[in-house]
Design a protein around this motif. Structure first.
Motif, short mmCIF file in Angstrom:
data_model
loop_
_atom_site.label_atom_id
_atom_site.label_comp_id
_atom_site.label_asym_id
_atom_site.label_seq_id
_atom_site.Cartn_x
_atom_site.Cartn_y
_atom_site.Cartn_z
N MET A 73 -5.72 22.13 -20.42
CA MET A 73 -5.32 21.36 -21.59
C MET A 73 -4.29 22.12 -22.42
N GLU A 74 -4.42 23.44 -22.48
CA GLU A 74 -3.45 24.24 -23.23
C GLU A 74 -2.10 24.23 -22.50
N ARG A 75 -2.11 24.35 -21.18
CA ARG A 75 -0.86 24.29 -20.41
C ARG A 75 -0.18 22.93 -20.56
N SER A 76 -0.97 21.88 -20.76
CA SER A 76 -0.44 20.53 -20.94
C SER A 76 -0.11 20.21 -22.39
N SER A 77 -0.26 21.19 -23.27
CA SER A 77 0.03 21.05 -24.71
C SER A 77 -0.87 20.03 -25.41
N LEU A 78 -2.09 19.84 -24.90
CA LEU A 78 -3.05 18.96 -25.57
C LEU A 78 -3.82 19.72 -26.64
N VAL A 79 -4.00 21.02 -26.40
CA VAL A 79 -4.65 21.90 -27.38
C VAL A 79 -3.81 23.16 -27.49
N LYS A 80 -4.01 23.88 -28.58
CA LYS A 80 -3.41 25.21 -28.71
C LYS A 80 -4.53 26.14 -29.13
N SER A 81 -4.32 27.42 -28.91
CA SER A 81 -5.38 28.37 -29.25
C SER A 81 -4.80 29.59 -29.94
N LYS A 82 -5.67 30.28 -30.64
CA LYS A 82 -5.31 31.55 -31.25
C LYS A 82 -6.57 32.40 -31.32
N TRP A 83 -6.37 33.68 -31.36
CA TRP A 83 -7.49 34.59 -31.48
C TRP A 83 -7.94 34.64 -32.94
N ALA A 84 -9.23 34.61 -33.15
CA ALA A 84 -9.79 34.70 -34.50
C ALA A 84 -10.96 35.68 -34.48
N LYS A 85 -11.14 36.36 -35.57
CA LYS A 85 -12.24 37.31 -35.69
C LYS A 85 -13.56 36.55 -35.71
N GLY A 86 -14.51 36.98 -34.90
CA GLY A 86 -15.83 36.38 -34.90
C GLY A 86 -16.62 36.78 -36.12
N GLU A 87 -17.50 35.90 -36.57
CA GLU A 87 -18.32 36.22 -37.74
C GLU A 87 -19.20 37.43 -37.47
N ARG A 88 -19.77 37.45 -36.27
CA ARG A 88 -20.62 38.57 -35.87
C ARG A 88 -20.23 38.98 -34.45
N GLY A 89 -19.30 39.88 -34.35
CA GLY A 89 -18.96 40.33 -33.02
C GLY A 89 -17.49 40.24 -32.71
N PRO A 90 -17.20 40.11 -31.42
CA PRO A 90 -15.81 40.19 -30.97
C PRO A 90 -14.96 38.99 -31.38
N ARG A 91 -13.65 39.16 -31.20
CA ARG A 91 -12.73 38.06 -31.45
C ARG A 91 -13.03 36.93 -30.49
#
Length: 124
Positions: A73-91
């Motif tokens: 879906m990201e390759r088809s430009s239906l969604v986009k993503s970004k890294w975000a800091k987790g509330e408890r733990g890793p990104r």
């Protein structure tokens, strides 16, 4: 022809309230993910949890199905993503709908409603 997944939805176990297996959702996972992301961003686990909750436990989406779908879906430009800091733990990679994703969601909703109406007419 009606896809086998629509003609004969299979459920895991004998209890009709149990989750549909992967074959029953084949071809519909992207539609479900787009619906889940409509209105708010989410990371993969949260998307799966939303779908399970909204379906009263019937849609138990596995990571092995969800993440490849999100990547397509990201390759088809239906969604986009970004890294975000987790509330408890890793990104975590957080996904949001794009304008194209919103248009695709609306188009799939129209198609789905038409299919359900036609199926209902035949099954009555």
């Amino acid at each position: 022809l009606v896809p086998k997944s629509l003609a004969e939805p299979r459920r895991m176990g004998n209890d009709p309230a149990m989750a549909f297996d992967g074959d029953a959702l084949r071809g519909h996972l992207e539609f479900l993910v787009l619906s889940s992301l409509n209105g708010s961003a989410a990371h993969g686990y949260e998307i799966a949890a939303r779908l399970k909750e909204q379906s009263d436990g019937r849609f138990d989406i596995r990571e092995g199905s969800l993440y490849p779908a999100l990547h397509r879906m990201e390759r088809s430009s239906l969604v986009k993503s970004k890294w975000a800091k987790g509330e408890r733990g890793p990104r975590r990679r957080v996904y949001t709908l794009t304008a194209r994703g919103r248009r695709e969601l609306e188009g799939q909703r129209v198609e789905w409603r038409d299919l359900v109406t036609a199926m209902d007419a035949v099954l009555q």
